[in-house]
Structure formats: C-alpha cells, structure tokens
Design a protein around this motif. Structure first.
Motif, PDB file in Angstrom:
ATOM      1  N   GLY A 104       5.544   1.811   4.877  1.00 15.58           N
ATOM      2  CA  GLY A 104       4.883   0.631   5.418  1.00 15.58           C
ATOM      3  C   GLY A 104       5.019   0.506   6.918  1.00 15.58           C
ATOM      4  N   GLU A 105       5.226   1.636   7.611  1.00 12.53           N
ATOM      5  CA  GLU A 105       5.469   1.620   9.048  1.00 12.53           C
ATOM      6  C   GLU A 105       4.258   2.052   9.866  1.00 12.53           C
ATOM      7  N   ARG A 106       3.177   2.409   9.226  1.00 14.97           N
ATOM      8  CA  ARG A 106       1.977   2.843   9.933  1.00 14.97           C
ATOM      9  C   ARG A 106       0.757   2.354   9.170  1.00 14.97           C
ATOM     10  N   THR A 107      -0.271   1.933   9.900  1.00 14.21           N
ATOM     11  CA  THR A 107      -1.498   1.461   9.262  1.00 14.21           C
ATOM     12  C   THR A 107      -2.389   2.650   8.923  1.00 14.21           C
ATOM     13  N   PRO A 108      -2.737   2.843   7.662  1.00 14.47           N
ATOM     14  CA  PRO A 108      -3.581   3.981   7.275  1.00 14.47           C
ATOM     15  C   PRO A 108      -5.043   3.742   7.623  1.00 14.47           C
ATOM     16  N   ALA A 131      -6.987  12.479  -4.364  1.00 16.40           N
ATOM     17  CA  ALA A 131      -5.976  13.489  -4.681  1.00 16.40           C
ATOM     18  C   ALA A 131      -5.041  13.028  -5.793  1.00 16.40           C
ATOM     19  N   LEU A 132      -4.781  11.719  -5.854  1.00 14.13           N
ATOM     20  CA  LEU A 132      -3.815  11.186  -6.812  1.00 14.13           C
ATOM     21  C   LEU A 132      -4.478  10.547  -8.027  1.00 14.13           C
ATOM     22  N   CYS A 133      -5.819  10.665  -8.096  1.00 13.70           N
ATOM     23  CA  CYS A 133      -6.573  10.108  -9.240  1.00 13.70           C
ATOM     24  C   CYS A 133      -6.217   8.640  -9.472  1.00 13.70           C
ATOM     25  N   ALA A 134      -6.270   7.856  -8.384  1.00 10.43           N
ATOM     26  CA  ALA A 134      -5.882   6.445  -8.457  1.00 10.43           C
ATOM     27  C   ALA A 134      -7.015   5.535  -8.911  1.00 10.43           C
ATOM     28  N   GLY A 135      -8.191   6.080  -9.127  1.00 15.87           N
ATOM     29  CA  GLY A 135      -9.293   5.286  -9.664  1.00 15.87           C
ATOM     30  C   GLY A 135      -9.770   4.155  -8.767  1.00 15.87           C
ATOM     31  N   GLY A 136      -9.644   4.333  -7.453  1.00 19.54           N
ATOM     32  CA  GLY A 136     -10.109   3.307  -6.520  1.00 19.54           C
ATOM     33  C   GLY A 136      -9.065   2.270  -6.173  1.00 19.54           C
ATOM     34  N   GLU A 137      -7.888   2.316  -6.805  1.00 15.72           N
ATOM     35  CA  GLU A 137      -6.861   1.307  -6.553  1.00 15.72           C
ATOM     36  C   GLU A 137      -6.344   1.367  -5.118  1.00 15.72           C
ATOM     37  N   LEU A 138      -6.177   2.563  -4.580  1.00 11.47           N
ATOM     38  CA  LEU A 138      -5.662   2.678  -3.215  1.00 11.47           C
ATOM     39  C   LEU A 138      -6.696   2.195  -2.198  1.00 11.47           C
ATOM     40  N   ILE A 139      -7.979   2.396  -2.486  1.00 14.97           N
ATOM     41  CA  ILE A 139      -9.030   1.872  -1.612  1.00 14.97           C
ATOM     42  C   ILE A 139      -8.989   0.348  -1.614  1.00 14.97           C
ATOM     43  N   ARG A 140      -8.843  -0.241  -2.788  1.00 16.34           N
ATOM     44  CA  ARG A 140      -8.797  -1.706  -2.881  1.00 16.34           C
ATOM     45  C   ARG A 140      -7.578  -2.271  -2.145  1.00 16.34           C
ATOM     46  N   LEU A 141      -6.443  -1.614  -2.306  1.00 16.37           N
ATOM     47  CA  LEU A 141      -5.235  -2.078  -1.616  1.00 16.37           C
ATOM     48  C   LEU A 141      -5.381  -1.917  -0.109  1.00 16.37           C
ATOM     49  N   TRP A 142      -6.030  -0.833   0.305  1.00 12.00           N
ATOM     50  CA  TRP A 142      -6.239  -0.618   1.734  1.00 12.00           C
ATOM     51  C   TRP A 142      -7.112  -1.720   2.322  1.00 12.00           C
ATOM     52  N   GLU A 143      -8.148  -2.085   1.616  1.00 12.80           N
ATOM     53  CA  GLU A 143      -9.021  -3.158   2.094  1.00 12.80           C
ATOM     54  C   GLU A 143      -8.257  -4.469   2.221  1.00 12.80           C
ATOM     55  N   SER A 144      -7.373  -4.742   1.274  1.00  8.85           N
ATOM     56  CA  SER A 144      -6.544  -5.962   1.344  1.00  8.85           C
ATOM     57  C   SER A 144      -5.598  -5.905   2.524  1.00  8.85           C
ATOM     58  N   ALA A 145      -5.019  -4.725   2.760  1.00  6.69           N
ATOM     59  CA  ALA A 145      -4.056  -4.580   3.854  1.00  6.69           C
ATOM     60  C   ALA A 145      -4.717  -4.765   5.215  1.00  6.69           C
ATOM     61  N   THR A 146      -5.909  -4.189   5.400  1.00  6.17           N
ATOM     62  CA  THR A 146      -6.585  -4.319   6.686  1.00  6.17           C
ATOM     63  C   THR A 146      -7.106  -5.740   6.892  1.00  6.17           C
ATOM     64  N   ARG A 147      -7.530  -6.373   5.822  1.00  5.70           N
ATOM     65  CA  ARG A 147      -7.974  -7.763   5.922  1.00  5.70           C
ATOM     66  C   ARG A 147      -6.819  -8.654   6.360  1.00  5.70           C
ATOM     67  N   PHE A 202       0.829  -1.202   0.000  1.00 10.23           N
ATOM     68  CA  PHE A 202       0.000   0.000   0.000  1.00 10.23           C
ATOM     69  C   PHE A 202       0.862   1.251   0.000  1.00 10.23           C
ATOM     70  N   GLY A 203       1.861   1.297   0.876  1.00  9.07           N
ATOM     71  CA  GLY A 203       2.728   2.467   0.963  1.00  9.07           C
ATOM     72  C   GLY A 203       3.478   2.732  -0.326  1.00  9.07           C
ATOM     73  N   ALA A 204       3.979   1.667  -0.953  1.00  7.28           N
ATOM     74  CA  ALA A 204       4.716   1.827  -2.202  1.00  7.28           C
ATOM     75  C   ALA A 204       3.805   2.344  -3.318  1.00  7.28           C
TER      76      ALA A 204
END
Length: 273
Positions: free
Chosen positions: A52-56, A67-83, A17-19
């Motif tokens: 990768g040192e803090r949980t968003p 802000a970065l126009c990621a098209g939902g990709e960061l939301i999807r990665l966040w959901e994977s990370a929290t899961r 996610f951080g990368a």
C-alpha cells in the motif's frame, strides 16, 4: 466481499488493493518475481503496491487482474482506490463528469485536468502548499483516470476555452510544457474536442477570478463546477448555472476561432522546444 475487507474494513483503499493483489497472487501460487514476469512490471513495484505504499496505474491493475484470474475484482478495487484519492467534495463531480454528454470549460490559469499530461498534472499538484510526494502521486493517477471518459463508446463533447497565458506559463519546465501543448494539439484533432484561445491583447477581465466547467446532462440538466483557491463548488441551482453560462458565452465569443487557436498553440509549442 473480499477476505481482506472482512478482516480490516478500516484499511486505506491502497492498502486494501495491495492486500488483495497479494491474496490473489498467493492463491495462484506465484511469487512476486513470477508475477513481475507475467505482467512486465518490476518486482519492487509489486512489493510497494502490495504494501500500500505506491499508487498503481490502471494498466497495472488490469495486468494483475488478468494474470491472477481475479475476474475484474482488482479493476474494481483500483477504481475505488483512485476515487478515494480525490477530495470528498470533488467525488460528486466525478459522477457528473462521467454522465455528461457535453462539457464546456473556461481555464484562465492551467490546462484543464481532462487534457493534462501526467507530467504537467504532477507539476500542478506539487505546487499546492504542503503537498507530499505519495499524496501527489495518488492524485496524479486519479486525474489520469478521469480521462478514461474519452474511451467510452460515445465520449462526451469537450469545449475548452483557454486564456493565452496558459500557453506561456512555465509549469514543470520547458519539456513538460512542450509535451503538454503537443497533447493539446493531438486532442484537438478529435471531432469531439474543441480548444479555443482567448487572446491576451484583448485585456478581457471576464472570468479571470477562476475557472469553471459546465456539464450538460441527459434531460437538458446542467451542473456547474467552480474552482477556488481552497475547495471547489458543485452546483445545479438555476441562478448559478445561468450566471456561469453567461460568463462562458461572453468569453467564448471573444476567443479566437479553432483554426487560429491551433496555430497559436503550435507557435507556443515551438517556443518551448
């Protein structure tokens, strides 16, 4: 597939996610300071998360995605990370919890995770032997994410029976308890959430060995989650479900009605003020 996942498929979810935040930020030609201005999150937090040192939080992921126009990709990665922050044996239950139209739970020790405040959840998770700060924070975020099921267009019905001792157990201190009981009262104002309290004076022994949740799924299917000191157990075996349903029905029949339970919670909240 993102560029980062192609490069390092073994990376931890938070590192992925951080990368990706860093990659989208650089693609947009933004510094961490500028992204901080756009998202209203601090530059130091962005730096921690990119490493990768803090949980968003969900709001962080959504703000960066916008802000970065990621098209939902960061939301999807966040959901994977929290899961991924949840134990392997618990992840199957997360899918069941999201699918369920009704949840019935009995809790003899703590407020159920779906109604916990962030501070209360943190105090509960810190109480586990060997709990480390960064792991606790990841689990806190994952627990808060589970509560998103109440934001669905048709949220599930949640029926909670608490032992009265839960209202008196000083988890996290006075202010944490006051806020947690306030949260219970607010949640109970929803027509889709009901909280009942089992009075201490009854001396009821049924269910004291552990909490559980009964999930009612489409098609009249039921699955049960049983808590334990080590790993929980998820089962849909008819014998297990029937046995737990009988325990729940017995406990609920002996609990105070909803309006009396709310008054008990209000009184307990004042005691923690």
């Amino acid at each position: 597939m993102s560029e980062f996942s192609k490069i390092d498929s073994e990376a931890k979810p938070l590192e992925v996610f951080g990368a990706e935040v860093r990659r989208y930020r650089k693609r947009a030609g933004l510094t961490q300071d500028r992204l901080a201005e756009l998202t209203m999150f601090s530059q130091s937090l962005i730096g921690f998360i990119e490493r990768g040192e803090r949980t968003p939080s969900r709001s962080f992921a959504r703000s960066c995605d916008d802000a970065l126009c990621a098209g939902g990709e960061l939301i999807r990665l966040w959901e994977s990370a929290t899961r991924a922050a949840s134990p392997q044996w618990f992840r199957g239950w997360l899918d069941i919890e999201k699918e369920a139209h009704t949840l019935h739970t009995w809790q003899p020790i703590v407020v159920p995770g779906l109604l916990q405040t962030e501070e209360y959840a943190r105090a509960v998770l810190r109480g586990k032997p060997g709990a480390e700060g960064h792991e606790v924070e990841k689990k806190v975020v994952a627990r808060m994410e589970r509560q998103a099921i109440f934001s669905r267009s048709t949220p599930p019905m949640l029926w909670v029976v608490l032992d009265e001792g839960v209202l008196r157990r000083p988890i996290g201190g006075r202010e944490v308890m006051r806020r947690q009981l306030e949260r219970l009262l607010i949640a109970s104002s929803s027509p889709r959430i009901a909280v009942q309290v089992l009075p201490l004076e009854l001396g009821v022994a049924t269910g004291v060995l552990g909490g559980f949740v009964i999930a009612q799924l489409p098609g009249a299917r039921k699955t049960v989650y049983l808590e334990s000191a080590l790993n929980g157990q998820v089962t849909s075996r008819s014998e297990d479900v029937e046995a737990i349903q009988a325990v729940y029905d017995t406990i609920r029949a002996q609990a105070h009605p909803r309006h009396v339970s709310m008054e008990l919670i209000r009184k307990a909240e004042k005691l923690w003020t």
